[in-house]
Design a protein around this motif. Structure first.
Motif, mmCIF file in Angstrom:
data_model
loop_
_atom_site.group_PDB
_atom_site.id
_atom_site.type_symbol
_atom_site.label_atom_id
_atom_site.label_comp_id
_atom_site.label_asym_id
_atom_site.label_seq_id
_atom_site.Cartn_x
_atom_site.Cartn_y
_atom_site.Cartn_z
ATOM 1 N N ARG A 259 7.206 -28.836 3.443
ATOM 2 C CA ARG A 259 6.329 -28.723 4.191
ATOM 3 C C ARG A 259 6.557 -28.436 6.143
ATOM 4 O O ARG A 259 6.397 -29.835 6.845
ATOM 5 C CB ARG A 259 5.450 -29.563 3.874
ATOM 6 C CG ARG A 259 4.986 -30.284 2.668
ATOM 7 C CD ARG A 259 4.165 -31.327 2.220
ATOM 8 N NE ARG A 259 2.535 -30.910 3.556
ATOM 9 C CZ ARG A 259 2.630 -31.959 4.152
ATOM 10 N NH1 ARG A 259 2.876 -32.688 4.717
ATOM 11 N NH2 ARG A 259 0.452 -31.269 4.845
ATOM 12 N N LYS A 265 -0.833 -28.029 11.980
ATOM 13 C CA LYS A 265 -1.286 -28.580 10.109
ATOM 14 C C LYS A 265 0.134 -28.625 9.656
ATOM 15 O O LYS A 265 1.186 -27.767 10.413
ATOM 16 C CB LYS A 265 -2.060 -27.483 9.440
ATOM 17 C CG LYS A 265 -3.236 -27.588 10.602
ATOM 18 C CD LYS A 265 -4.103 -27.302 10.089
ATOM 19 C CE LYS A 265 -5.875 -26.130 10.447
ATOM 20 N NZ LYS A 265 -6.967 -26.137 9.411
ATOM 21 N N SER A 268 2.097 -26.281 3.301
ATOM 22 C CA SER A 268 3.463 -26.247 1.300
ATOM 23 C C SER A 268 3.968 -25.218 0.652
ATOM 24 O O SER A 268 2.348 -24.250 0.474
ATOM 25 C CB SER A 268 1.895 -26.998 0.715
ATOM 26 O OG SER A 268 1.511 -28.314 1.475
ATOM 27 N N TYR A 301 0.580 -23.227 -1.087
ATOM 28 C CA TYR A 301 -0.311 -24.275 -1.935
ATOM 29 C C TYR A 301 -1.185 -24.542 -1.297
ATOM 30 O O TYR A 301 -2.048 -24.496 -1.230
ATOM 31 C CB TYR A 301 -0.314 -24.649 -2.791
ATOM 32 C CG TYR A 301 0.876 -23.589 -3.794
ATOM 33 C CD1 TYR A 301 0.063 -24.220 -4.937
ATOM 34 C CD2 TYR A 301 1.761 -23.503 -4.216
ATOM 35 C CE1 TYR A 301 0.688 -23.205 -5.942
ATOM 36 C CE2 TYR A 301 2.412 -22.396 -5.326
ATOM 37 C CZ TYR A 301 1.559 -22.742 -6.796
ATOM 38 O OH TYR A 301 1.774 -21.422 -7.450
ATOM 39 N N GLU A 302 -0.714 -25.003 0.071
ATOM 40 C CA GLU A 302 -2.202 -25.242 1.415
ATOM 41 C C GLU A 302 -1.197 -24.614 2.640
ATOM 42 O O GLU A 302 -0.534 -25.082 2.676
ATOM 43 C CB GLU A 302 -1.393 -27.216 0.861
ATOM 44 C CG GLU A 302 -2.018 -27.822 -0.457
ATOM 45 C CD GLU A 302 -1.575 -29.148 -0.178
ATOM 46 O OE1 GLU A 302 -2.234 -29.668 -0.633
ATOM 47 O OE2 GLU A 302 -0.222 -29.490 0.611
ATOM 48 N N ILE A 303 -2.238 -24.523 2.720
ATOM 49 C CA ILE A 303 -2.328 -24.457 4.504
ATOM 50 C C ILE A 303 -3.886 -24.293 5.481
ATOM 51 O O ILE A 303 -3.581 -24.813 6.939
ATOM 52 C CB ILE A 303 -1.488 -22.657 4.932
ATOM 53 C CG1 ILE A 303 -1.224 -23.289 6.020
ATOM 54 C CG2 ILE A 303 -2.860 -22.105 4.197
ATOM 55 C CD1 ILE A 303 -1.026 -20.838 6.591
ATOM 56 N N GLY A 304 -5.024 -24.669 4.617
ATOM 57 C CA GLY A 304 -5.849 -24.744 5.651
ATOM 58 C C GLY A 304 -6.805 -23.072 5.840
ATOM 59 O O GLY A 304 -5.863 -22.809 5.832
ATOM 60 N N THR A 305 -7.883 -23.495 6.152
ATOM 61 C CA THR A 305 -8.744 -22.509 5.879
ATOM 62 C C THR A 305 -8.871 -21.348 7.016
ATOM 63 O O THR A 305 -9.413 -20.097 7.232
ATOM 64 C CB THR A 305 -10.101 -23.036 5.178
ATOM 65 O OG1 THR A 305 -10.696 -23.463 6.881
ATOM 66 C CG2 THR A 305 -10.337 -22.909 4.893
ATOM 67 N N GLY A 391 -1.543 -17.304 -2.783
ATOM 68 C CA GLY A 391 -2.315 -17.595 -3.292
ATOM 69 C C GLY A 391 -3.534 -17.017 -4.213
ATOM 70 O O GLY A 391 -3.805 -15.486 -4.407
#
Length: 408
Positions: A259, A265, A268, A301-305, A391
């Motif tokens: 991460r 931010k 992931s 898989y995760e980073i924010g919008t 994603g």
């Protein structure tokens, strides 16, 4: 007339040939009923209070009690039996053989080791000559299997083997299952099997073993215990983060998640494939440079919008951030091994043996000892990151602002 005696003799011989095998198959003289077997699933080695481990140590043997093992769902009480599913037999002695004989004289179940899964060794024992001596028994005994896993613990091995795991009746089997999860956790080493440790002990080569410890009432397998090749003793521990760096160096980082920071931010990044390659530039025995190239592919898989992952510029920035994070981990691990532990578990020695034997033959005695040439090796680190998947959604705040403006 002469044929009748011959035929009779042949019949007698045939009957004898049928009867003799039956005599040998009529029973097993050494048979032991399964209820009388003491199936050992886990073993622990602890120091005896106020006695050096070299002189005497405790052996904890976890024996399964068949009547106490639940037959229902995992972790359930099954038929409601209150019998404890395992018994930890504790003895003390100068050797493993002596301890085993002592336990055999105090239990109705004959200890049986062909199902042994894990051996837990406390820090104090691992730091002494008792480590090599005790491992020797488990390597040589014909009952032991080569896939037995070794773990080092700072906590008493007896405390860990007394724990009641939440999803298994037997602590030894529970620990065995945890060790296999290294492909999902960057801070876990691959299982340390006794066959691999045997080879390292024989070669007098530094190596690393999985560590296990208590975290409150839970168990955790994370980090690693480093052993010096010249002494085959424990000299220190690597943290989980340092193990992550080691796995990148070895090209064993597949399946983990890192991460790195990006735009205030954290990204992931799941690693799907990873590899590493070494090459050397040698000017003299005191001027060796290792070129380390690490390549990894994965998915976000995760980073924010607020990030537009369809932008090539943004993707390049993310790849750079991931690469810098990996490079930082790798550098820290190398520094720890070179400056603090002076233990080459990176594989540099193996590379020099294969690709520059003349040099290695001259410097091997001073590699980790003497002049400690390993600590003087320079490293050039290059990390290549490829994002193969972002994603199934690229719904960003930028798009929402644009749509809102268009509607007005």
């Amino acid at each position: 007339m002469e044929r009748q005696p011959v035929m009779k003799n042949l019949k007698r011989i045939g009957i004898a040939l049928m009867i003799v095998p039956i005599l040998f198959l009529s029973g097993c003289w050494d048979r032991v009923e399964i209820e009388d077997r003491g199936f050992v699933t886990g073993v622990g080695l602890d120091p005896v209070e106020n006695v050096p481990p070299d002189e005497q140590f405790k052996l904890i043997q976890q024996i399964v009690v068949p009547g106490g093992v639940s037959t229902g769902a995992s972790g359930s009480s099954g038929s409601g039996s209150k019998t404890k599913p395992f018994e930890n037999m504790v003895s003390s002695g100068e050797t493993v053989m002596e301890n085993i004989h002592n336990v055999a004289a105090n239990t109705s179940r004959s200890p049986f080791y062909e199902h042994l899964k894990v051996i837990l060794i406390s820090q104090e024992v691992a730091q002494s000559m008792a480590f090599e001596n005790t491992i020797d028994y488990f390597i040589r005994s014909p009952e032991m299997r080569r896939g037995i896993k070794i773990l080092i613990t700072k906590d008493p091995a007896q405390d860990i083997l007394n724990l009641n795991p939440p999803s298994s009746d037997i602590p030894g089997l529970f620990i065995n299952s945890i060790t296999e999860n290294s492909y999902k956790n960057m801070q876990m080493l691959q299982p340390s099997r006794i066959s691999d440790i045997n080879e390292d002990l024989y070669n007098k080569q530094s190596f690393i073993i999985q560590t296990i410890f208590l975290q409150g009432s839970d168990l955790k397998v994370e980090g690693g215990a480093v052993f010096k090749g010249i002494s085959n003793k424990l000299i220190g521990f690597l943290t989980g983060q340092e193990v992550a760096g080691l796995k990148f160096i070895r090209g064993k980082a597949s399946g983990g998640v890192i991460r790195p920071p990006f735009n205030n931010k954290h990204v992931s990044f799941k690693i799907e494939r990873a590899k590493s390659q070494m090459s050397a530039s040698v000017k003299s025995k005191r001027d060796i440079t290792m070129n380390l190239t690490i390549g990894t592919e994965g998915a976000i898989y995760e980073i924010g919008t607020s990030v537009n992952l369809l932008s090539k510029t943004v993707l390049n920035q993310i790849e750079k951030a991931i690469g810098e994070s990996i490079k930082k981990k790798v550098k820290h691990t190398i520094t720890r091994l070179q400056d603090d532990l002076v233990a080459d578990i990176l594989g540099v020695n193996d590379y020099l043996k294969v690709h520059n034997w003349k040099l290695w033959n001259k410097i091997q005695g001073d590699w980790e000892n003497g002049d400690k040439l390993f600590s003087k090796v320079k490293f050039n680190i290059n990390v290549n990151v490829s994002l193969r998947n972002i994603g199934t959604e690229n719904h960003t705040d930028v798009e929402e602002q644009y749509k809102a403006g268009g509607q007005k």
